[in-house]
Design a protein around this motif. Sequence first.
Motif, PDB file in Angstrom:
ATOM      1  N   ALA A   1       0.837  -1.204   0.000  1.00 31.31           N
ATOM      2  CA  ALA A   1       0.000   0.000   0.000  1.00 31.31           C
ATOM      3  C   ALA A   1       0.873   1.255   0.000  1.00 31.31           C
ATOM      4  O   ALA A   1       0.626   2.187  -0.768  1.00 31.31           O
ATOM      5  N   ILE A   2       1.898   1.286   0.825  1.00 24.28           N
ATOM      6  CA  ILE A   2       2.778   2.457   0.900  1.00 24.28           C
ATOM      7  C   ILE A   2       3.514   2.660  -0.418  1.00 24.28           C
ATOM      8  O   ILE A   2       3.562   3.773  -0.953  1.00 24.28           O
ATOM      9  N   VAL A   3       4.069   1.584  -0.956  1.00 29.09           N
ATOM     10  CA  VAL A   3       4.816   1.686  -2.215  1.00 29.09           C
ATOM     11  C   VAL A   3       3.891   2.125  -3.352  1.00 29.09           C
ATOM     12  O   VAL A   3       4.244   2.988  -4.162  1.00 29.09           O
ATOM     13  N   LEU A   4       2.695   1.559  -3.401  1.00 28.24           N
ATOM     14  CA  LEU A   4       1.768   1.920  -4.462  1.00 28.24           C
ATOM     15  C   LEU A   4       1.304   3.368  -4.337  1.00 28.24           C
ATOM     16  O   LEU A   4       1.200   4.074  -5.341  1.00 28.24           O
ATOM     17  N   MET A   5       1.051   3.832  -3.131  1.00 32.85           N
ATOM     18  CA  MET A   5       0.648   5.226  -2.942  1.00 32.85           C
ATOM     19  C   MET A   5       1.774   6.165  -3.380  1.00 32.85           C
ATOM     20  O   MET A   5       1.525   7.186  -4.009  1.00 32.85           O
ATOM     21  N   MET A   6       3.022   5.816  -3.044  1.00 33.54           N
ATOM     22  CA  MET A   6       4.157   6.631  -3.488  1.00 33.54           C
ATOM     23  C   MET A   6       4.237   6.612  -5.014  1.00 33.54           C
ATOM     24  O   MET A   6       4.471   7.641  -5.647  1.00 33.54           O
ATOM     25  N   PHE A   7       4.048   5.447  -5.601  1.00 39.98           N
ATOM     26  CA  PHE A   7       4.085   5.303  -7.059  1.00 39.98           C
ATOM     27  C   PHE A   7       2.992   6.155  -7.700  1.00 39.98           C
ATOM     28  O   PHE A   7       3.237   6.882  -8.660  1.00 39.98           O
ATOM     29  N   ILE A   8       1.789   6.081  -7.149  1.00 40.89           N
ATOM     30  CA  ILE A   8       0.669   6.843  -7.698  1.00 40.89           C
ATOM     31  C   ILE A   8       0.959   8.330  -7.626  1.00 40.89           C
ATOM     32  O   ILE A   8       0.751   9.069  -8.591  1.00 40.89           O
ATOM     33  N   LYS A   9       1.441   8.802  -6.479  1.00 42.63           N
ATOM     34  CA  LYS A   9       1.735  10.231  -6.327  1.00 42.63           C
ATOM     35  C   LYS A   9       2.865  10.659  -7.256  1.00 42.63           C
ATOM     36  O   LYS A   9       2.846  11.761  -7.792  1.00 42.63           O
ATOM     37  N   ASN A  10       3.871   9.814  -7.439  1.00 44.44           N
ATOM     38  CA  ASN A  10       4.989  10.156  -8.330  1.00 44.44           C
ATOM     39  C   ASN A  10       4.565  10.202  -9.790  1.00 44.44           C
ATOM     40  O   ASN A  10       5.237  10.830 -10.608  1.00 44.44           O
ATOM     41  N   ILE A  11       3.490   9.547 -10.132  1.00 42.74           N
ATOM     42  CA  ILE A  11       3.001   9.564 -11.513  1.00 42.74           C
ATOM     43  C   ILE A  11       1.943  10.656 -11.699  1.00 42.74           C
ATOM     44  O   ILE A  11       2.048  11.494 -12.588  1.00 42.74           O
ATOM     45  N   THR A  12       0.940  10.655 -10.837  1.00 40.08           N
ATOM     46  CA  THR A  12      -0.204  11.531 -11.081  1.00 40.08           C
ATOM     47  C   THR A  12       0.054  12.998 -10.738  1.00 40.08           C
ATOM     48  O   THR A  12      -0.501  13.873 -11.411  1.00 40.08           O
ATOM     49  N   THR A  13       0.874  13.282  -9.728  1.00 37.77           N
ATOM     50  CA  THR A  13       1.117  14.680  -9.368  1.00 37.77           C
ATOM     51  C   THR A  13       1.814  15.442 -10.496  1.00 37.77           C
ATOM     52  O   THR A  13       1.346  16.516 -10.895  1.00 37.77           O
ATOM     53  N   PRO A  14       2.930  14.930 -11.064  1.00 32.95           N
ATOM     54  CA  PRO A  14       3.532  15.651 -12.193  1.00 32.95           C
ATOM     55  C   PRO A  14       2.611  15.722 -13.411  1.00 32.95           C
ATOM     56  O   PRO A  14       2.586  16.739 -14.113  1.00 32.95           O
ATOM     57  N   LEU A  15       1.853  14.666 -13.660  1.00 33.48           N
ATOM     58  CA  LEU A  15       0.920  14.690 -14.791  1.00 33.48           C
ATOM     59  C   LEU A  15      -0.145  15.763 -14.603  1.00 33.48           C
ATOM     60  O   LEU A  15      -0.497  16.468 -15.555  1.00 33.48           O
ATOM     61  N   GLN A  16      -0.641  15.907 -13.388  1.00 36.23           N
ATOM     62  CA  GLN A  16      -1.657  16.927 -13.134  1.00 36.23           C
ATOM     63  C   GLN A  16      -1.075  18.323 -13.332  1.00 36.23           C
ATOM     64  O   GLN A  16      -1.728  19.195 -13.899  1.00 36.23           O
ATOM     65  N   ARG A  17       0.180  18.543 -12.877  1.00 36.39           N
ATOM     66  CA  ARG A  17       0.830  19.839 -13.104  1.00 36.39           C
ATOM     67  C   ARG A  17       0.968  20.111 -14.599  1.00 36.39           C
ATOM     68  O   ARG A  17       0.750  21.229 -15.059  1.00 36.39           O
ATOM     69  N   MET A  18       1.359  19.083 -15.361  1.00 35.11           N
ATOM     70  CA  MET A  18       1.509  19.248 -16.810  1.00 35.11           C
ATOM     71  C   MET A  18       0.173  19.584 -17.464  1.00 35.11           C
ATOM     72  O   MET A  18       0.107  20.442 -18.347  1.00 35.11           O
TER      73      MET A  18
END
Length: 194
Positions: free
Chosen positions: A83-100
């Motif tokens: 759960a922790i690794v997946l949440m980090m993975f999700i944030k590392n993918i979706t946060t920059p994409l949302q900024r873009m």
Amino acid sequence: MARRLETRLLHYFLLITFAAILIGVEFYFEMSRSGLWREICEPALASCPHLDAVIDQQSDAHSLGRLRNKIVIMFGVLTLVVAIVLMMFIKNITTPLQRMVNVVNKINQGDLSQEIEVQSKDEIGQVGATINELATNLQEVAAFTTTTTRDVLEKLDAYLETREGTAEGTPPQLEEIRDDLTSLLGFVESFKLR
């Protein structure tokens, strides 16, 4: 877009977690089944009948219970780590994409001064750098178009001034061209450049 991607990734995580929990529950109930220790030791008892007296079923059942509890704890820790690794993975993918997406929407609305802060050299960083290059290229095109249109308008105005006093007058097509160029200049100047 990023919210949909984040939701999809969370659904994948929930499916993985559900599968891990099902495996853990199955294992727990299998380990709790009576007579399991005897089934495990039966091959050894068949080859060595005198071991039957040595096996203390009560302490072995206790050992089996401890093993079962350790496995349940391991499944819990594994689920937490995933759960922790997946949440980090999700944030590392979706946060920059949302900024873009936010920057690209502003560029689409005409604000060519926007720039994506590239923080990584992976594929997401490469997309950000490419968007920045695209915005720079659009600024160059807008600046060139502005300069060229102004030059053409100045030359056209100078030409039209020389024609005003003549008997031929100004052809209506030239006035239309002038109006079109003025509109084009207004449109290009509406872009916000750096």
